[in-house]
Write an enzyme that holds these catalytic residues in place. Sequence first.
Site, PDB file in Angstrom:
ATOM      1  N   LYS A  37       1.291  12.157  -1.574  1.00  0.00           N
ATOM      2  CA  LYS A  37       0.524  12.480  -0.132  1.00  0.00           C
ATOM      3  C   LYS A  37       1.633  11.926   1.099  1.00  0.00           C
ATOM      4  CE  LYS A  37      -3.354  10.798   2.447  1.00  0.00           C
ATOM      5  NZ  LYS A  37      -4.702   9.913   2.428  1.00  0.00           N
ATOM      6  N   HIS A  38       2.250  10.970   0.984  1.00  0.00           N
ATOM      7  CA  HIS A  38       3.217  10.659   1.875  1.00  0.00           C
ATOM      8  C   HIS A  38       4.719  10.664   1.628  1.00  0.00           C
ATOM      9  CE1 HIS A  38      -0.452   8.661   3.602  1.00  0.00           C
ATOM     10  NE2 HIS A  38      -0.538   7.997   2.468  1.00  0.00           N
TER      11      HIS A  38
ATOM     12  N   TYR B  60      -1.341  12.624  11.185  1.00  0.00           N
ATOM     13  CA  TYR B  60      -0.327  12.630  10.059  1.00  0.00           C
ATOM     14  C   TYR B  60      -0.503  13.995   9.026  1.00  0.00           C
ATOM     15  CZ  TYR B  60      -4.091  10.957   7.017  1.00  0.00           C
ATOM     16  OH  TYR B  60      -5.222  10.809   6.563  1.00  0.00           O
TER      17      TYR B  60
ATOM     18  N   HIS C 137       0.756  -1.403   0.063  1.00  0.00           N
ATOM     19  CA  HIS C 137      -0.058   0.033   0.089  1.00  0.00           C
ATOM     20  C   HIS C 137       0.903   1.316   0.047  1.00  0.00           C
ATOM     21  CE1 HIS C 137      -3.685   2.205   1.895  1.00  0.00           C
ATOM     22  NE2 HIS C 137      -3.183   2.864   0.745  1.00  0.00           N
TER      23      HIS C 137
ATOM     24  N   TRP D 276       4.035   5.258   5.216  1.00  0.00           N
ATOM     25  CA  TRP D 276       3.375   6.623   5.675  1.00  0.00           C
ATOM     26  C   TRP D 276       4.278   7.030   6.909  1.00  0.00           C
ATOM     27  CZ3 TRP D 276      -2.074   4.017   6.183  1.00  0.00           C
ATOM     28  CH2 TRP D 276      -2.572   3.732   4.996  1.00  0.00           C
TER      29      TRP D 276
ATOM     30  N   GLU E 270       0.924   7.769  -3.638  1.00  0.00           N
ATOM     31  CA  GLU E 270       1.465   7.494  -2.470  1.00  0.00           C
ATOM     32  C   GLU E 270       2.470   8.322  -2.404  1.00  0.00           C
ATOM     33  OE1 GLU E 270       0.707   5.380  -0.004  1.00  0.00           O
ATOM     34  OE2 GLU E 270      -1.158   5.266  -1.073  1.00  0.00           O
TER      35      GLU E 270
END
Length: 390
Positions: free
Chosen positions: A138-139, A88, A77, A80, A135
């Site tokens: 965002k992270h 977060y 996934h 993070w 991914e």
Amino acid sequence: MLALLHIAVALPLAAALPTSLDRRAAETCPASSPLSCPTPSGSVDTCCTNSPGGQMLLTQFWDTNPVTGPTDSWTIHGLWPDHCDGTYDSTCDSSRVYTNISAILSEGGAQSTLDYMNVYWKDYNGDDESFHEHEWSKHGTCISTLDPDCYSNYQPQEEVVDFFEKTVELFKQLPTYDWLSAAGIVPSNSKTYTLAQLQAVAKSRFGQPITWGCRSGVLNEAHYGYYTRGNVVSGEFIPADVDKSTCPSTGIKYVPKTGGGSSTSTTSAPGSTSTAPSGKVFVNVISGSSTKGCLISTGKWMIGATCAGYTVSGSGSSITLTTSKGSCGIVSGAFTCGSGVSATNFSKDSSGNLVYSSNSQFHASAVPSGTTQVSVVTGTAAQSIKLNLA
């Protein structure tokens, strides 16, 4: 899982990125660097301590509807950088949101990482590229030790390569399917398991309990938590108890992946035999009398990648196609999908083949191989193909 919505810009690749070994030797941090959690007090060198996102989670999926990835492996996934309290930040640097992750990895000397991602880092809607972009934006942009200012002789986008290489490296160390299987916890349509059984495996193999995620009592996620010392590229990842499991204590279902996908022991192209997501179609490429790959979300032809889900609007002699990238149309003679593309009106023949200007024949310069993406054109080219809506 929610659809991934983001706005991104494509930036040109650097002429040459450092090799993996060069990147990993780029920065060293003192052994006395504080642990990322609990949140260090006082002034912190955010190039040597992940802060404020000090709780790193390597998250995995077990997707069964639609089947995603190999039938005998969980899939990635993401990685993070949560705060130590579980909150977060997201999309921390809009200037480093990219739409060309595959190209960045390939040009950055990480082709083997990209090849691995094409099997184990899959989007359940069939749009791997957009998933990877999401991914990262965002992270990945929120991992402080991957900030460009933390690199000596920084080359644009090298931190992107580091993010994906580290995520894949961690995932390979966490074979959830194999660990569960060895403990007698195998996918089944009839058996159920307890949360205590799952945590016993985590504690035995990982050293700490992890977050097991369930939806309506069906197991579908695993989150492995770490605290870090040093930077993400070369620092220490220390297993941590960040258990926030959402599974019930008993009666947990671990459903098999059936109806598609492939075992990691086979050589089937991922996505080549799976079913399109509800309400969408795959655009399979017919070369000669056989199906050879499909179109991805940008409208290009690939073999060995997960097919993108296309939405068909209209009927009869006038249909339009869209993907997660945007509308699809003929741009400078090439089939293209994107946010700035004006939708072209197509039709279908009796066999379900796409028709443009009364012709179901499209062309390409060659049959793609590996991670090569080939443009589909309306003009004359070496390879004659048809686009079948399945």
